[in-house]
Design a protein around this motif. Structure first.
Motif, short mmCIF file in Angstrom:
data_model
loop_
_atom_site.label_atom_id
_atom_site.label_comp_id
_atom_site.label_asym_id
_atom_site.label_seq_id
_atom_site.Cartn_x
_atom_site.Cartn_y
_atom_site.Cartn_z
N LYS A 2 11.66 -5.40 4.80
CA LYS A 2 12.60 -5.91 3.80
C LYS A 2 12.00 -5.83 2.40
N GLN A 3 10.75 -6.25 2.28
CA GLN A 3 10.10 -6.25 0.98
C GLN A 3 9.93 -4.83 0.45
N LEU A 4 9.46 -3.93 1.31
CA LEU A 4 9.24 -2.55 0.90
C LEU A 4 10.56 -1.89 0.46
N VAL A 29 5.48 0.72 -5.96
CA VAL A 29 5.66 -0.06 -4.73
C VAL A 29 4.33 -0.21 -4.01
N ALA A 30 3.60 0.90 -3.90
CA ALA A 30 2.29 0.88 -3.23
C ALA A 30 1.33 -0.08 -3.95
N GLN A 31 1.33 -0.05 -5.28
CA GLN A 31 0.46 -0.95 -6.04
C GLN A 31 0.84 -2.41 -5.81
N ILE A 32 2.13 -2.71 -5.85
CA ILE A 32 2.59 -4.10 -5.66
C ILE A 32 2.22 -4.60 -4.26
N LEU A 33 2.36 -3.73 -3.26
CA LEU A 33 2.06 -4.12 -1.88
C LEU A 33 0.57 -3.99 -1.54
N ARG A 34 -0.18 -3.42 -2.48
CA ARG A 34 -1.63 -3.22 -2.30
C ARG A 34 -1.94 -2.38 -1.07
N VAL A 35 -1.22 -1.25 -1.00
CA VAL A 35 -1.45 -0.27 0.06
C VAL A 35 -1.52 1.10 -0.61
#
Length: 191
Positions: free
Chosen positions: A139-141, A154-160
Motif C-alpha cells: 500500500k505504501q509503495l 520512492v526508493a529513497q523514502i522507503l530506504r531500499v
C-alpha cells in the motif's frame, strides 16, 4: 469541460432553494415515469430521486466533483441503477430489465458520457477496495509511486534500492490485478 448543469451541483452544496426547486421540477418527472413504468410507486420514485441527489451531494462535498455531461442523463442513470438494485432486492433475481421512457432524448453522447463516468467511478471503487486488501508495504509503495514521485524518490523514502523498489512495485501490482480479477464485479466493469 464543466457542463452548465454544474449550477445544480453547486445548488445542492449551498442549499439554494430556488435552484433546487428548479432541479426537482426539471428532472424528477422523468425519473418518476421511469419508475412507475417499472413496477414502482410515486413514493418509490421520490425515494430513488432523493437518494440520487444525496449521493450527488456526498460526492460533490467530498471531492472536487465537476459535471461534464448533462445532469439529466447523469441523474437518470444513477436512478435507473438504484431502481434496478431495489428491484433485485425485492425479487431476489439477478437480472432486471428496465423499460426506458421514450420521452428521454438527450442524445447518445450525453448518456455515453454519464455511463462512462459511472463506469469509471465503479472501477475506482473496486481498485480502492482491493488496494486496501494489500499488505502495508505494498500500500505504501503504490501510494508513493501513484502520488507522482519517481521510483528513485520512492526508493529513497522507503530506504531500499531502486531495483528492489521497482521489483516490489511489479509484485504489488501483479497481486492487485489478481485480487481485482477475483472480484465478481471485474468482468462487468469492462476493463
Amino acid at each position: 469541460m464543466k457542463h452548465p448543469d454544474q449550477k445544480y451541483i453547486e445548488a445542492l452544496l449551498k442549499n439554494d432553494r430556488i435552484l433546487l426547486d428548479e432541479l426537482y421540477s426539471k428532472f424528477s418527472g422523468k425519473i418518476k415515469r421511469m419508475i412507475l413504468r417499472n413496477s414502482g410507486t410515486e413514493a418509490d420514485a421520490a425515494d430513488v430521486f432523493n437518494d440520487a441527489l444525496l449521493s450527488l451531494y456526498y460526492k460533490a462535498s467530498n471531492q472536487n466533483f465537476e459535471l461534464t455531461c448533462p445532469l439529466d442523463a447523469f441523474l437518470y442513470l444513477i436512478c435507473k441503477n438504484k431502481w434496478i438494485n431495489e428491484l433485485n432486492k425485492k425479487k431476489n433475481k439477478h437480472l432486471v430489465v428496465i423499460i426506458d421512457d421514450g420521452e428521454i432524448d438527450l442524445g447518445e453522447d450525453s448518456f455515453k458520457l454519464a455511463e462512462d463516468y459511472i463506469l469509471q467511478e465503479q472501477r475506482h471503487i473496486l481498485l480502492l477496495e482491493k488496494v486496501a486488501e494489500l499488505g502495508d508495504a505494498c500500500k505504501q509503495l503504490l501510494h508513493l509511486s501513484w502520488s507522482g514521485k519517481s521510483m528513485e524518490e520512492v526508493a529513497q523514502i522507503l530506504r531500499v534500492s531502486y531495483g528492489f523498489a521497482r521489483k516490489k512495485k511489479s509484485g504489488c501490482i501483479a497481486k492487485l490485478i489478481a485480487l481485482m480479477k477475483q472480484s465478481s464485479q471485474f468482468n462487468s466493469l469492462k476493463w
